[in-house]
Scaffold this active site. Structure first.
Site, PDB file in Angstrom:
ATOM      1  N   ASP A  43       0.864  -1.167   0.000  1.00  0.00           N
ATOM      2  CA  ASP A  43       0.000   0.000   0.000  1.00  0.00           C
ATOM      3  C   ASP A  43       0.905   1.223   0.000  1.00  0.00           C
ATOM      4  O   ASP A  43       2.135   1.095   0.149  1.00  0.00           O
ATOM      5  CB  ASP A  43      -0.904  -0.012   1.247  1.00  0.00           C
ATOM      6  CG  ASP A  43      -2.090   0.937   1.135  1.00  0.00           C
ATOM      7  OD1 ASP A  43      -2.118   1.776   0.212  1.00  0.00           O
ATOM      8  OD2 ASP A  43      -2.988   0.856   1.996  1.00  0.00           O
ATOM      9  N   HIS A  44       0.322   2.375  -0.180  1.00  0.00           N
ATOM     10  CA  HIS A  44       1.054   3.634  -0.072  1.00  0.00           C
ATOM     11  C   HIS A  44       0.671   4.287   1.254  1.00  0.00           C
ATOM     12  O   HIS A  44      -0.306   5.035   1.308  1.00  0.00           O
ATOM     13  CB  HIS A  44       0.681   4.573  -1.221  1.00  0.00           C
ATOM     14  CG  HIS A  44       1.223   4.165  -2.542  1.00  0.00           C
ATOM     15  ND1 HIS A  44       0.523   4.349  -3.727  1.00  0.00           N
ATOM     16  CD2 HIS A  44       2.401   3.601  -2.906  1.00  0.00           C
ATOM     17  CE1 HIS A  44       1.246   3.909  -4.742  1.00  0.00           C
ATOM     18  NE2 HIS A  44       2.384   3.447  -4.276  1.00  0.00           N
ATOM     19  N   PHE A 244      -5.374   3.937   0.809  1.00  0.00           N
ATOM     20  CA  PHE A 244      -6.353   3.120   0.083  1.00  0.00           C
ATOM     21  C   PHE A 244      -5.835   2.747  -1.299  1.00  0.00           C
ATOM     22  O   PHE A 244      -6.553   2.830  -2.294  1.00  0.00           O
ATOM     23  CB  PHE A 244      -7.707   3.841  -0.003  1.00  0.00           C
ATOM     24  CG  PHE A 244      -8.235   4.257   1.346  1.00  0.00           C
ATOM     25  CD1 PHE A 244      -8.833   3.333   2.182  1.00  0.00           C
ATOM     26  CD2 PHE A 244      -8.122   5.566   1.791  1.00  0.00           C
ATOM     27  CE1 PHE A 244      -9.311   3.709   3.434  1.00  0.00           C
ATOM     28  CE2 PHE A 244      -8.589   5.953   3.037  1.00  0.00           C
ATOM     29  CZ  PHE A 244      -9.188   5.019   3.856  1.00  0.00           C
ATOM     30  N   HIS A 245      -4.571   2.295  -1.347  1.00  0.00           N
ATOM     31  CA  HIS A 245      -3.954   1.844  -2.596  1.00  0.00           C
ATOM     32  C   HIS A 245      -3.437   0.407  -2.457  1.00  0.00           C
ATOM     33  O   HIS A 245      -2.265   0.146  -2.708  1.00  0.00           O
ATOM     34  CB  HIS A 245      -2.766   2.751  -2.970  1.00  0.00           C
ATOM     35  CG  HIS A 245      -3.133   4.149  -3.320  1.00  0.00           C
ATOM     36  ND1 HIS A 245      -2.184   5.116  -3.595  1.00  0.00           N
ATOM     37  CD2 HIS A 245      -4.332   4.760  -3.452  1.00  0.00           C
ATOM     38  CE1 HIS A 245      -2.773   6.257  -3.858  1.00  0.00           C
ATOM     39  NE2 HIS A 245      -4.087   6.065  -3.785  1.00  0.00           N
ATOM     40  N   PRO A 246      -4.263  -0.560  -2.081  1.00  0.00           N
ATOM     41  CA  PRO A 246      -3.760  -1.924  -1.907  1.00  0.00           C
ATOM     42  C   PRO A 246      -3.389  -2.561  -3.247  1.00  0.00           C
ATOM     43  O   PRO A 246      -4.050  -2.338  -4.256  1.00  0.00           O
ATOM     44  CB  PRO A 246      -4.927  -2.658  -1.244  1.00  0.00           C
ATOM     45  CG  PRO A 246      -6.142  -1.913  -1.714  1.00  0.00           C
ATOM     46  CD  PRO A 246      -5.711  -0.471  -1.802  1.00  0.00           C
TER      47      PRO A 246
END
Length: 313
Positions: A43-44, A244-246
């Protein structure tokens, strides 16, 4: 299968495709033992809380934003603050100091509002702040205008997992992002915080907008020397969160990689007639937002499917 970096491994595992030992623990018959399913979660992580206050008129708060004057101006003239999205309004990247100099390892999210722009009504829950913490830390700047600069790791070294809660497909999976488990991620965040402070404290922002950094000591970090690397490390461990970048939980890899899940055509190992098409196939997360690259994955998958059926691209 296109259920995302959380949904796709979850769907595969309840269908018997995944780490055999884990599936057996939940009483799921093993169709294919693929240990990489649900592993390699990336994730980020970003920090939301490096905040500056500004003079009235230079920023927004929620109640000022929805004033009758602004609403009327927008409806009649399509002008005013309502023409700007309430969210990340600008992005910037900085290159890594070590490693490949052409890969940015930090992205900066610029928001023309503080975490307290709505007086704690909604944003605190969206971001994931505990209510008691929010009111204790951000209470003094409730309703004030300001801006936030959020450093975000674009190439984190930490890896997490998606695992089953039970064999019931309706039960949500267990998601462990394992943020900051690699010490280099904390070090990179500290550098990103210092760069954010340098930008936010520029004379242009100070003079034109009376920008003032909100330098209240973060609860839980009182024992650290304010402004030191150890303080910012403490700040990072308290404030880092998902953007919210999985990605990466069904990674594409050659047959030599035991944790590979799909091949270079996105076909699932050990099963015919199944592809995985979403951000979960990324071996390593991209150095920026996932929207456009994930669309690209879908477009490429469409081409591959056409080729398999002899349809001209």
């Amino acid at each position: 299968v296109s259920a995302g970096a959380v949904g796709s491994p979850h769907l595969l595992m309840v269908s018997g495709i995944g780490p055999a030992q884990h599936l057996t623990q939940h009483g799921i018959p093993v169709v294919v033992d693929l240990p990489g399913v649900g592993s390699n979660l990336q994730d980020h992580p970003s920090i939301f809380g490096l905040t500056w206050t500004v003079k009235p008129g230079s920023g927004v708060n929620l109640f000022n934003l929805v004033s009758p004057v602004h609403i009327k101006n927008y409806l009649n003239n399509r002008q005013g603050p309502l023409t700007s999205p309430l969210g990340v309004e600008a992005n910037a990247w900085s290159l890594a100091e070590v490693g490949d100099p052409y890969w940015p390892d930090l992205q900066y999210l610029f928001i023309s509002g503080t975490p307290a722009l709505d007086d704690g009504l909604f944003i605190t829950d969206i971001i994931g702040f505990r209510r008691d913490f929010f009111h204790r830390y951000f209470g003094p700047i409730k309703g004030q205008q300001g801006f936030n600069i959020g450093p975000m790791l674009t190439r984190p070294k930490s890896r997490g997992t998606v695992r089953l809660r039970s064999r019931n497909p309706r039960d949500p999976p267990l998601i462990d992002p394992n943020f900051l488990s690699h010490p280099d991620d904390v070090t990179t965040f500290i550098r990103g915080i210092k760069f954010s402070l340098a930008i936010g404290n520029t004379s242009a922002l100070k003079i034109d907008h009376e920008a003032k950094f909100y330098d209240t000591v973060l609860p839980g970090c009182e024992k650290e020397v304010y402004g030191s690397d150890s303080y910012w490390a403490c700040f990072t461990r308290h404030m880092a969160q998902t953007t919210f970048h999985p990605a990466g939980t069904c990674k594409m890899a050659p047959p030599s990689d035991p944790y590979g899940v799909v091949d270079h055509t996105l076909k699932l190992r050990g099963v015919s007639g199944v592809r995985v098409v979403d951000a979960s196939i990324m071996p390593q997360i991209v150095s920026g937002n996932l929207n456009a690259p994930t669309i690209m994955v879908g477009e490429r998958a469409a081409d591959l499917i056409k080729q398999d059926w002899g349809i001209s691209i």
